[in-house]
Design an enzyme around this catalytic site. Structure first.
Site, PDB file in Angstrom:
ATOM      1  CG  ASP A 159     -27.383  -4.910   6.521  1.00  0.00           C
ATOM      2  OD1 ASP A 159     -27.348  -3.970   6.765  1.00  0.00           O
ATOM      3  OD2 ASP A 159     -27.382  -5.705   5.239  1.00  0.00           O
ATOM      4  CG  ASN A 167     -31.706   1.470  -3.287  1.00  0.00           C
ATOM      5  OD1 ASN A 167     -32.698   1.556  -3.549  1.00  0.00           O
ATOM      6  ND2 ASN A 167     -30.885   1.879  -2.268  1.00  0.00           N
ATOM      7  CG  HIS A 172     -32.310   5.386  -4.616  1.00  0.00           C
ATOM      8  ND1 HIS A 172     -31.746   4.987  -3.847  1.00  0.00           N
ATOM      9  CD2 HIS A 172     -31.754   5.949  -5.807  1.00  0.00           C
ATOM     10  CE1 HIS A 172     -30.282   5.475  -4.167  1.00  0.00           C
ATOM     11  NE2 HIS A 172     -30.490   5.814  -5.418  1.00  0.00           N
ATOM     12  CG  ASP A 176     -37.486   4.976  -0.757  1.00  0.00           C
ATOM     13  OD1 ASP A 176     -36.305   4.522  -0.225  1.00  0.00           O
ATOM     14  OD2 ASP A 176     -37.582   5.966  -1.254  1.00  0.00           O
ATOM     15  CG  ASP A 202     -29.650  -2.254   4.146  1.00  0.00           C
ATOM     16  OD1 ASP A 202     -28.935  -1.539   4.914  1.00  0.00           O
ATOM     17  OD2 ASP A 202     -29.366  -3.289   3.479  1.00  0.00           O
ATOM     18  NE  ARG A 222     -35.355 -21.308  14.826  1.00  0.00           N
ATOM     19  CZ  ARG A 222     -34.572 -21.339  15.968  1.00  0.00           C
ATOM     20  NH1 ARG A 222     -33.069 -21.455  15.875  1.00  0.00           N
ATOM     21  NH2 ARG A 222     -34.845 -21.791  17.197  1.00  0.00           N
TER      22      ARG A 222
END
Length: 289
Positions: A159, A167, A172, A176, A202, A222
């Site tokens: 994430d 955003n 946006h 993107d 995301d 990592r």
């Protein structure tokens, strides 16, 4: 009209003087018999011709019906199996062969569209990566292989940190571009046996298909952190992001797809609670947090 033929013959003596006239009256029976015979012959010819015509029609009907039945079988098989590689026979130069050719051309075009539809159904539109549906199929397939052959694999739930702020502040479109570039970098560092997918927003999942230990998944995590250190350039701006990563290992952290994804998600949120920009391996005590 007379039905008789009359003829005369004069007989002479030795001095060549006529002494007797013979009259012959013959009925035209031969003419009548010949006329009747011709009539019978014509009738026989007509009957024979009609017989050949009926036989030819029966044969043609059977041949046409056989071709139509074959076409009907192919259509039902395609409908039942969804196999668009089946084709009808185009033998001959008749209307049935022309119809079969037209049908085959239609199936060819449908196959092209079907491949494109299948690709779109399994692909994330923004990044071109596999989508949630496709990664789930890959995970299930990998589980089946490991059940038969043994071995481990890892799920990395990724994430991007503070993506909402990007955003909200830059729009946006910028968000993107950030997702596209992050997905591209993830794809470039995984092996040919691994799969990276965008599952929404995301969030990404990497299926690390064949590992000997959890250490390999930690090494990949990592590497992900390192490749995100380099900025993303867009519209004159330099963008930076980091990622929180959760790891689950088959069979240690789950025996089915749902458990593995859920546990990697739990581990990812544990990484976020620790400030993000790090990875966590799933542990049972995370469920109590």
């Amino acid at each position: 009209r007379s039905d008789s033929a009359i003829s005369y013959k004069i007989l002479t003596d030795i001095e060549n003087n006529p002494y007797l006239v013979i009259k012959a009256n013959l009925v035209r029976e031969i003419h009548r018999q010949a006329t009747k015979g011709i009539g019978y012959f014509v009738i026989i010819i007509i009957l024979i011709s009609l017989s050949f015509l009926v036989i030819a029609m029966i044969y043609l009907n059977k041949a046409v019906a056989k071709k139509i039945m074959r076409m009907n079988t192919i259509i039902h098989n395609i409908s039942d199996t969804k196999d668009l590689t089946m084709r009808m026979s185009e033998d001959g130069n008749d209307e049935i062969a022309s119809l079969a050719s037209g049908f085959n051309n239609m199936i060819d075009e449908l196959g092209k569209y079907s491949d494109k539809i299948l690709e779109l159904a399994n692909q994330d539109m923004l990044t071109g990566l596999p989508n949630r549906k496709m990664i789930i199929e890959n995970i299930n397939s990998t589980i089946d292989k490991k059940k038969n052959n043994g071995g481990k694999f890892a799920i990395l739930f990724i994430d991007l940190d503070d993506f909402k702020r990007v955003n909200d502040s830059l729009g946006h479109d910028t968000g993107d571009v950030l997702i596209q570039n992050a997905g591209s970098r993830f794809k470039n560092i995984i092996s040919s046996q691994d799969v990276v997918a965008r599952i929404g927003g995301d969030e990404f999942i990497i299926l690390q298909g064949d590992i000997n230990s959890a250490g390999e998944a930690e090494n990949l995590s990592r590497s992900i952190g390192n490749i995100l250190k380099k900025s993303f350039k867009y519209m004159g701006n330099e963008l930076y992001t980091t990622a929180s990563i959760g790891i689950s290992i088959y069979p240690d952290d789950g025996l089915d797809m749902s458990s593995l994804i859920k546990n990697s998600d739990i581990a990812m949120y544990d990484a976020k609670k620790n400030g993000g920009n790090c990875y966590r391996r799933y542990a049972e005590n995370m469920n109590k947090a």
